[in-house]
Design a protein around this motif. Structure first.
Motif, mmCIF file in Angstrom:
data_model
loop_
_atom_site.group_PDB
_atom_site.id
_atom_site.type_symbol
_atom_site.label_atom_id
_atom_site.label_comp_id
_atom_site.label_asym_id
_atom_site.label_seq_id
_atom_site.Cartn_x
_atom_site.Cartn_y
_atom_site.Cartn_z
ATOM 1 N N ALA A 1 102.843 -0.294 94.274
ATOM 2 C CA ALA A 1 101.805 -1.340 94.245
ATOM 3 C C ALA A 1 101.596 -1.949 95.628
ATOM 4 N N THR A 2 100.318 -2.066 96.002
ATOM 5 C CA THR A 2 99.995 -2.643 97.314
ATOM 6 C C THR A 2 99.236 -3.968 97.217
ATOM 7 N N ASP A 3 98.667 -4.284 96.046
ATOM 8 C CA ASP A 3 97.739 -5.439 95.964
ATOM 9 C C ASP A 3 97.495 -5.787 94.499
ATOM 10 N N ALA B 1 99.473 4.993 96.279
ATOM 11 C CA ALA B 1 99.334 3.542 96.476
ATOM 12 C C ALA B 1 98.370 3.026 95.405
ATOM 13 N N VAL B 2 98.774 1.982 94.682
ATOM 14 C CA VAL B 2 97.954 1.503 93.559
ATOM 15 C C VAL B 2 97.757 -0.005 93.630
ATOM 16 N N GLY B 3 96.687 -0.469 92.977
ATOM 17 C CA GLY B 3 96.502 -1.888 92.770
ATOM 18 C C GLY B 3 97.185 -2.294 91.469
ATOM 19 N N CYS C 1 92.206 5.386 86.742
ATOM 20 C CA CYS C 1 91.791 6.118 87.946
ATOM 21 C C CYS C 1 90.281 5.969 88.105
ATOM 22 N N MET C 2 89.872 5.266 89.154
ATOM 23 C CA MET C 2 88.451 4.971 89.393
ATOM 24 C C MET C 2 87.894 5.903 90.480
ATOM 25 N N GLU C 3 86.583 5.895 90.621
ATOM 26 C CA GLU C 3 85.983 6.820 91.591
ATOM 27 C C GLU C 3 86.137 6.350 93.049
ATOM 28 N N LEU D 1 97.567 -0.679 86.141
ATOM 29 C CA LEU D 1 97.507 -0.285 87.553
ATOM 30 C C LEU D 1 96.166 0.371 87.792
ATOM 31 N N ILE D 2 95.797 0.487 89.071
ATOM 32 C CA ILE D 2 94.543 1.188 89.378
ATOM 33 C C ILE D 2 94.689 1.960 90.690
ATOM 34 N N ASN D 3 94.163 3.196 90.675
ATOM 35 C CA ASN D 3 94.091 3.952 91.932
ATOM 36 C C ASN D 3 92.846 4.839 91.903
ATOM 37 N N MET D 4 92.732 5.713 92.904
ATOM 38 C CA MET D 4 91.574 6.611 92.988
ATOM 39 C C MET D 4 92.018 8.071 93.001
HETATM 40 N N1 LIG Z 1 93.087 -2.069 94.113
HETATM 41 C C1 LIG Z 1 93.015 -0.746 94.223
HETATM 42 N N2 LIG Z 1 92.033 -0.053 93.595
HETATM 43 C C2 LIG Z 1 91.985 1.291 93.696
HETATM 44 N N3 LIG Z 1 92.854 2.022 94.399
HETATM 45 C C3 LIG Z 1 93.828 1.391 95.053
HETATM 46 N N4 LIG Z 1 94.827 1.833 95.821
HETATM 47 C C4 LIG Z 1 95.542 0.767 96.228
HETATM 48 N N5 LIG Z 1 95.032 -0.382 95.731
HETATM 49 C C5 LIG Z 1 93.960 -0.021 94.993
#
Ligand SMILES: Nc1ncnc2[nH]cnc12
Ligand SMILES: CSC[C@H]1O[C@H](OP(=O)(O)O)[C@H](O)[C@@H]1O
Length: 307
Positions: A218-220, A91-93, A171-173, A193-196
């Protein structure tokens, strides 16, 4: 018999804790030199009888934080089962207007914004030094191969889900989401995109010589849109279930064909196999028998037997 092998591993992310259209065969919980995987691995049979391995990244009860996912155990355990390719879901932003929540993306680049708290190499803590090539962090052949198949699966049943390729994931912490300033900066850097969770998973798959592709969902819109509120977990949850349903449909539609593509020994898709041969510093390999034994679990090709 080819059907007895488990050539494909699927890693489920947030919201994706099981797959559809599979017959559960058994759980396997291997203790690797890096501990146990996130959860016992479910070995499941496709309708054709072919076996795949499913692993929920954060555990079935989603109890594991993104910073403490045991990625070395996950990847090495999958490899120990005979897995050659990993299809990972996340799931990613979205950092781009056109990538609306609900969209699917096959990224081809990563920017690493993890903070060094996650063990990111099988060689860490050993006296053996290796530098894997990571310019193309996902397996290009696998990603390119996936594009038309995922597209077709998404177009099925009038699902009307957009698919993007050639995108860069940051990819963030975490576990907190980004500030607005960070989100804007990632856009300027070229992040889409961004995820963890993309790292260290993708790095470890590369060290293990596995083909690895990420299906990002993508979720947001994260925190970069000036007139909109920044992302909250509640907003993510709204899209998570629908995205997970679609992910299950995609997996059920394409897994058989992925298996076939990776079944042929030496097949064209196995582009990572052999890639570590020249990444390991030859002098360091001579040093420590215990370390060689540990590494033999994930890279028996180079570390089993006497040097
Ligand atoms: N905005 C977001 N930042 C980091 N990880 C996510 N996973 C889903 N949405 C995210
Ligand atoms: C639930 S929002 C943040 C969380 O979701 C993603 O998890 P995954 O990649 O496993 O689907 C993201 O990476 C964060 O860990």
């Amino acid at each position: 018999m080819a059907d007895e092998k488990v050539l494909i591993g699927v890693i489920g992310g947030s919201g994706l804790y099981h797959l559809d259209n599979l017959t559960f065969v058994k759980h396997i919980n291997p203790e690797t030199p890096w501990g146990f995987p996130s959860t016992p691995i479910a070995i499941c049979a496709l309708p054709s009888g072919k076996k795949v391995a499913f692993l929920a990244r954060h555990g079935i009860g989603h109890t594991i934080h993104p910073s403490t996912v045991p990625s070395r155990a996950n990847i090495s355990a999958l490899k120990s089962l005979g897995v050659r390719a990993v299809l990972a879901f996340s799931a990613v932003g979205s950092l781009r207007e056109e990538i609306s929540p609900g969209s699917f993306i096959l990224p081809d680049q990563i920017i690493d914004r993890t903070k060094g708290v996650r063990p990111a190499s099988f060689f860490e803590g050993t006296s053996i030094v290796a530098h894997a090539s990571f310019g193309d962090p996902f397996s290009n052949k696998f990603v390119n191969w996936l594009e038309s198949r995922v597209k077709k699966a998404l177009d099925d049943e009038g699902r009307d889900v957009k698919l993007f390729t050639n995108k860069c994931i940051v990819c963030m912490e975490g576990p907190q989401f980004s500030t607005r300033a960070e989100s804007l900066m990632y856009r300027q850097w070229g992040g889409d995109l961004i995820n963890m969770s993309a790292l260290p998973e993708a790095k470890l798959a590369r060290e293990a010589e596995l083909s690895y592709a990420l299906v990002a969902t993508a979720t947001d819109y994260d925190a970069w849109r000036p007139d909109e509120s920044s992302v909250t977990a509640a907003e993510v949850f709204k899209t998570l279930t629908q995205n997970a349903n679609t992910s299950r449909h995609v997996a059920a539609t394409i897994l058989d064909e992925i298996y076939e593509a990776f079944a042929a020994d030496g097949g064209d898709m196995l582009e990572e196999v052999g890639s570590m041969k020249l990444s390991i510093m030859p002098r360091s390999v001579q040093q420590n028998a215990e370390d060689r034994k540990k590494l033999a679990y994930v890279l028996p090709e180079y570390f089993s037997g006497d040097q």
